[in-house]
Write a protein that holds these residues in place. Structure first.
Motif, PDB file in Angstrom:
ATOM      1  N   PRO A  88       0.818  -1.225   0.000  1.00 27.17           N
ATOM      2  CA  PRO A  88       0.000   0.000   0.000  1.00 27.17           C
ATOM      3  C   PRO A  88       0.849   1.271   0.000  1.00 27.17           C
ATOM      4  O   PRO A  88       0.494   2.249  -0.676  1.00 27.17           O
ATOM      5  N   ALA A  89       1.962   1.266   0.727  1.00 24.55           N
ATOM      6  CA  ALA A  89       2.835   2.450   0.746  1.00 24.55           C
ATOM      7  C   ALA A  89       3.378   2.726  -0.652  1.00 24.55           C
ATOM      8  O   ALA A  89       3.418   3.880  -1.096  1.00 24.55           O
ATOM      9  N   GLU A  90       3.768   1.698  -1.355  1.00 23.54           N
ATOM     10  CA  GLU A  90       4.288   1.871  -2.716  1.00 23.54           C
ATOM     11  C   GLU A  90       3.192   2.363  -3.658  1.00 23.54           C
ATOM     12  O   GLU A  90       3.434   3.214  -4.518  1.00 23.54           O
ATOM     13  N   ALA A  91       1.981   1.865  -3.489  1.00 23.54           N
ATOM     14  CA  ALA A  91       0.863   2.318  -4.332  1.00 23.54           C
ATOM     15  C   ALA A  91       0.615   3.812  -4.132  1.00 23.54           C
ATOM     16  O   ALA A  91       0.370   4.538  -5.101  1.00 23.54           O
ATOM     17  N   LEU A  92       0.689   4.279  -2.894  1.00 23.55           N
ATOM     18  CA  LEU A  92       0.472   5.705  -2.645  1.00 23.55           C
ATOM     19  C   LEU A  92       1.680   6.537  -3.081  1.00 23.55           C
ATOM     20  O   LEU A  92       1.516   7.635  -3.601  1.00 23.55           O
ATOM     21  N   ARG A  93       2.871   6.007  -2.878  1.00 23.49           N
ATOM     22  CA  ARG A  93       4.083   6.699  -3.353  1.00 23.49           C
ATOM     23  C   ARG A  93       4.010   6.899  -4.867  1.00 23.49           C
ATOM     24  O   ARG A  93       4.370   7.957  -5.382  1.00 23.49           O
ATOM     25  N   ALA A  94       3.498   5.902  -5.564  1.00 25.25           N
ATOM     26  CA  ALA A  94       3.414   5.953  -7.028  1.00 25.25           C
ATOM     27  C   ALA A  94       2.475   7.045  -7.528  1.00 25.25           C
ATOM     28  O   ALA A  94       2.618   7.508  -8.660  1.00 25.25           O
ATOM     29  N   VAL A  95       1.518   7.455  -6.687  1.00 24.47           N
ATOM     30  CA  VAL A  95       0.600   8.525  -7.093  1.00 24.47           C
ATOM     31  C   VAL A  95       0.942   9.845  -6.401  1.00 24.47           C
ATOM     32  O   VAL A  95       0.110  10.745  -6.330  1.00 24.47           O
ATOM     33  N   GLY A  96       2.164   9.943  -5.886  1.00 22.81           N
ATOM     34  CA  GLY A  96       2.674  11.219  -5.419  1.00 22.81           C
ATOM     35  C   GLY A  96       2.744  11.468  -3.933  1.00 22.81           C
ATOM     36  O   GLY A  96       3.221  12.516  -3.501  1.00 22.81           O
ATOM     37  N   TRP A  97       2.275  10.549  -3.119  1.00 19.55           N
ATOM     38  CA  TRP A  97       2.308  10.777  -1.671  1.00 19.55           C
ATOM     39  C   TRP A  97       3.740  10.812  -1.149  1.00 19.55           C
ATOM     40  O   TRP A  97       4.602  10.056  -1.601  1.00 19.55           O
TER      41      TRP A  97
END
Length: 194
Positions: free
Chosen positions: A35-44
Protein backbone atom coordinates in the motif's frame (compact mmCIF):
# COMPACT_ATOMS: atom_id res chain seq x y z
CA UNK A 1 16.12 0.57 24.79
CA UNK A 2 15.37 0.53 21.07
CA UNK A 3 16.10 3.53 18.93
CA UNK A 4 14.37 4.51 15.74
CA UNK A 5 14.82 6.66 12.69
CA UNK A 6 12.37 8.21 10.27
CA UNK A 7 12.98 7.30 6.63
CA UNK A 8 11.64 10.00 4.36
CA UNK A 9 10.62 9.49 0.74
CA UNK A 10 9.52 12.86 -0.57
CA UNK A 11 6.57 13.34 -2.85
CA UNK A 12 3.81 15.92 -2.71
CA UNK A 13 4.28 17.79 0.60
CA UNK A 14 0.51 18.17 0.81
CA UNK A 15 -0.03 14.40 0.94
CA UNK A 16 1.78 12.66 3.80
CA UNK A 17 1.62 8.96 4.68
CA UNK A 18 3.09 7.81 8.00
CA UNK A 19 4.02 4.11 8.09
CA UNK A 20 4.16 2.67 11.61
CA UNK A 21 5.38 -0.95 11.66
CA UNK A 22 4.99 -3.67 14.25
CA UNK A 23 7.67 -5.27 16.40
CA UNK A 24 8.61 -8.17 14.15
CA UNK A 25 6.81 -6.96 11.03
CA UNK A 26 8.81 -4.19 9.40
CA UNK A 27 7.73 -1.74 6.73
CA UNK A 28 9.22 -4.11 4.15
CA UNK A 29 6.49 -6.65 4.93
CA UNK A 30 3.97 -6.87 2.08
CA UNK A 31 0.87 -5.54 3.89
CA UNK A 32 2.75 -2.32 4.66
CA UNK A 33 5.09 -2.11 1.67
CA UNK A 34 2.51 -2.70 -1.06
CA UNK A 35 0.00 0.00 0.00
CA UNK A 36 2.84 2.45 0.75
CA UNK A 37 4.29 1.87 -2.72
CA UNK A 38 0.86 2.32 -4.33
CA UNK A 39 0.47 5.71 -2.65
CA UNK A 40 4.08 6.70 -3.35
CA UNK A 41 3.41 5.95 -7.03
CA UNK A 42 0.60 8.52 -7.09
CA UNK A 43 2.67 11.22 -5.42
CA UNK A 44 2.31 10.78 -1.67
CA UNK A 45 5.22 11.65 0.60
CA UNK A 46 6.00 8.57 2.71
CA UNK A 47 7.51 8.80 6.20
CA UNK A 48 8.40 5.42 7.67
CA UNK A 49 9.48 4.61 11.21
CA UNK A 50 12.33 2.09 11.24
CA UNK A 51 13.30 0.50 14.55
CA UNK A 52 16.82 -0.53 15.49
CA UNK A 53 15.92 -3.46 17.70
CA UNK A 54 12.62 -4.50 19.23
CA UNK A 55 10.74 -1.63 20.90
CA UNK A 56 8.60 -2.23 23.94
CA UNK A 57 5.05 -0.93 24.24
CA UNK A 58 5.90 2.19 26.23
CA UNK A 59 8.67 3.29 23.87
CA UNK A 60 6.50 2.61 20.82
CA UNK A 61 3.56 4.52 22.31
CA UNK A 62 5.73 7.58 22.89
CA UNK A 63 7.57 7.44 19.56
CA UNK A 64 4.47 6.87 17.45
CA UNK A 65 2.57 9.66 19.23
CA UNK A 66 5.50 12.04 18.68
CA UNK A 67 5.81 11.07 15.01
CA UNK A 68 2.15 11.88 14.41
CA UNK A 69 2.08 15.10 16.43
CA UNK A 70 5.38 16.37 14.96
CA UNK A 71 4.24 15.48 11.45
CA UNK A 72 1.00 17.42 11.75
CA UNK A 73 2.81 20.37 13.34
CA UNK A 74 5.34 20.43 10.48
CA UNK A 75 2.65 20.33 7.77
CA UNK A 76 -0.64 21.51 9.31
CA UNK A 77 -2.36 22.03 5.96
CA UNK A 78 -1.38 18.66 4.47
CA UNK A 79 -3.61 15.63 4.13
CA UNK A 80 -2.23 13.08 6.59
CA UNK A 81 -2.84 9.33 6.52
CA UNK A 82 -1.56 6.67 8.92
CA UNK A 83 -0.74 3.12 7.83
CA UNK A 84 -0.05 1.11 10.97
CA UNK A 85 0.51 -2.58 11.69
CA UNK A 86 0.16 -4.30 15.07
CA UNK A 87 2.39 -2.36 17.50
CA UNK A 88 1.96 0.66 15.22
CA UNK A 89 -1.72 0.67 16.12
CA UNK A 90 -0.72 2.05 19.53
CA UNK A 91 -0.96 5.37 17.67
CA UNK A 92 -4.70 4.95 17.05
CA UNK A 93 -5.86 7.12 19.98
CA UNK A 94 -3.48 9.94 19.00
CA UNK A 95 -4.58 9.73 15.36
CA UNK A 96 -8.21 10.05 16.44
CA UNK A 97 -7.32 12.98 18.71
CA UNK A 98 -5.58 14.69 15.77
CA UNK A 99 -8.35 13.80 13.29
CA UNK A 100 -6.06 11.69 11.10
CA UNK A 101 -7.43 9.05 8.76
CA UNK A 102 -5.83 5.67 9.30
CA UNK A 103 -5.55 2.12 8.06
CA UNK A 104 -5.08 -0.03 11.17
CA UNK A 105 -3.76 -3.45 10.15
CA UNK A 106 -3.99 -6.27 12.71
CA UNK A 107 -4.76 -3.85 15.55
CA UNK A 108 -4.08 -4.82 19.15
CA UNK A 109 -7.72 -5.30 20.10
CA UNK A 110 -7.52 -8.12 22.65
CA UNK A 111 -4.35 -7.51 24.65
CA UNK A 112 -4.48 -6.04 28.15
CA UNK A 113 -1.28 -4.17 27.30
CA UNK A 114 -3.12 -1.78 24.95
CA UNK A 115 -6.63 -1.05 26.26
CA UNK A 116 -6.47 2.41 24.68
CA UNK A 117 -6.32 0.82 21.20
CA UNK A 118 -9.45 -1.22 21.86
CA UNK A 119 -11.27 1.82 23.26
CA UNK A 120 -10.26 4.06 20.35
CA UNK A 121 -11.20 1.39 17.79
CA UNK A 122 -14.61 0.88 19.42
CA UNK A 123 -15.34 4.60 19.09
CA UNK A 124 -14.22 5.11 15.49
CA UNK A 125 -17.76 5.46 14.20
CA UNK A 126 -18.44 8.48 16.41
CA UNK A 127 -15.00 10.06 15.88
CA UNK A 128 -15.69 11.33 12.38
CA UNK A 129 -12.22 10.11 11.36
CA UNK A 130 -12.06 7.92 8.23
CA UNK A 131 -10.69 4.56 9.30
CA UNK A 132 -10.05 1.05 8.05
CA UNK A 133 -9.62 -1.90 10.41
CA UNK A 134 -8.00 -5.00 8.92
CA UNK A 135 -7.58 -8.33 10.68
CA UNK A 136 -7.63 -12.05 10.23
CA UNK A 137 -9.97 -14.54 11.84
CA UNK A 138 -6.98 -16.71 12.89
CA UNK A 139 -5.29 -13.80 14.69
CA UNK A 140 -5.70 -13.94 18.46
CA UNK A 141 -5.30 -10.15 18.68
CA UNK A 142 -8.26 -9.50 16.33
CA UNK A 143 -11.80 -8.98 17.58
CA UNK A 144 -14.10 -9.18 14.58
CA UNK A 145 -17.21 -8.31 16.58
CA UNK A 146 -15.63 -5.13 17.96
CA UNK A 147 -14.39 -4.18 14.50
CA UNK A 148 -17.83 -4.76 12.95
CA UNK A 149 -19.49 -2.60 15.62
CA UNK A 150 -16.85 0.16 15.41
CA UNK A 151 -18.37 2.12 12.55
CA UNK A 152 -15.08 1.93 10.63
CA UNK A 153 -14.67 0.20 7.31
CA UNK A 154 -13.61 -3.39 8.07
CA UNK A 155 -11.68 -5.87 5.98
CA UNK A 156 -11.57 -9.29 7.60
CA UNK A 157 -9.38 -12.00 6.11
CA UNK A 158 -10.97 -15.40 6.66
CA UNK A 159 -8.25 -17.66 8.07
CA UNK A 160 -5.73 -14.81 8.13
CA UNK A 161 -3.12 -14.83 10.88
CA UNK A 162 -1.37 -11.84 12.48
CA UNK A 163 0.60 -11.30 9.26
CA UNK A 164 -2.63 -11.68 7.25
CA UNK A 165 -1.18 -14.86 5.76
CA UNK A 166 -3.57 -17.75 5.18
CA UNK A 167 -1.94 -21.05 6.16
CA UNK A 168 -1.80 -23.43 3.23
CA UNK A 169 -3.51 -21.07 0.79
CA UNK A 170 -1.03 -18.67 -0.83
CA UNK A 171 -3.57 -17.65 -3.49
CA UNK A 172 -6.05 -16.48 -0.87
CA UNK A 173 -3.24 -14.65 0.95
CA UNK A 174 -2.30 -12.92 -2.32
CA UNK A 175 -5.92 -11.87 -2.87
CA UNK A 176 -6.04 -10.54 0.69
CA UNK A 177 -2.93 -8.45 -0.01
CA UNK A 178 -4.60 -7.05 -3.13
CA UNK A 179 -7.73 -6.29 -1.11
CA UNK A 180 -5.75 -4.55 1.64
CA UNK A 181 -3.87 -2.44 -0.89
CA UNK A 182 -7.06 -1.42 -2.70
CA UNK A 183 -8.77 -0.55 0.60
CA UNK A 184 -5.84 1.63 1.75
CA UNK A 185 -5.74 3.42 -1.60
CA UNK A 186 -9.49 4.03 -1.32
CA UNK A 187 -9.05 5.37 2.22
CA UNK A 188 -6.37 7.74 0.92
CA UNK A 189 -8.84 8.99 -1.71
CA UNK A 190 -11.44 9.61 1.01
CA UNK A 191 -8.91 11.40 3.25
CA UNK A 192 -7.87 13.59 0.34
CA UNK A 193 -11.44 14.61 -0.37
CA UNK A 194 -12.06 15.93 3.16
Amino acid sequence: MSSHRLVEDDGDPGLVLRVLPGVGYTAEGPVLARPAEALRAVGWTVRTVVWDGRPDFDVARRVYADVLRDGVAAAPDATHLVLAKSLGTLALPVAVELGLAGAWLTPLLTTDRAPEVRDAAAGLGTSGVPALLVGGTADGLWDGALAAASGARVLEVDGGDHSLEVDGDPERAARALDDVTAAVVDLARIARSL
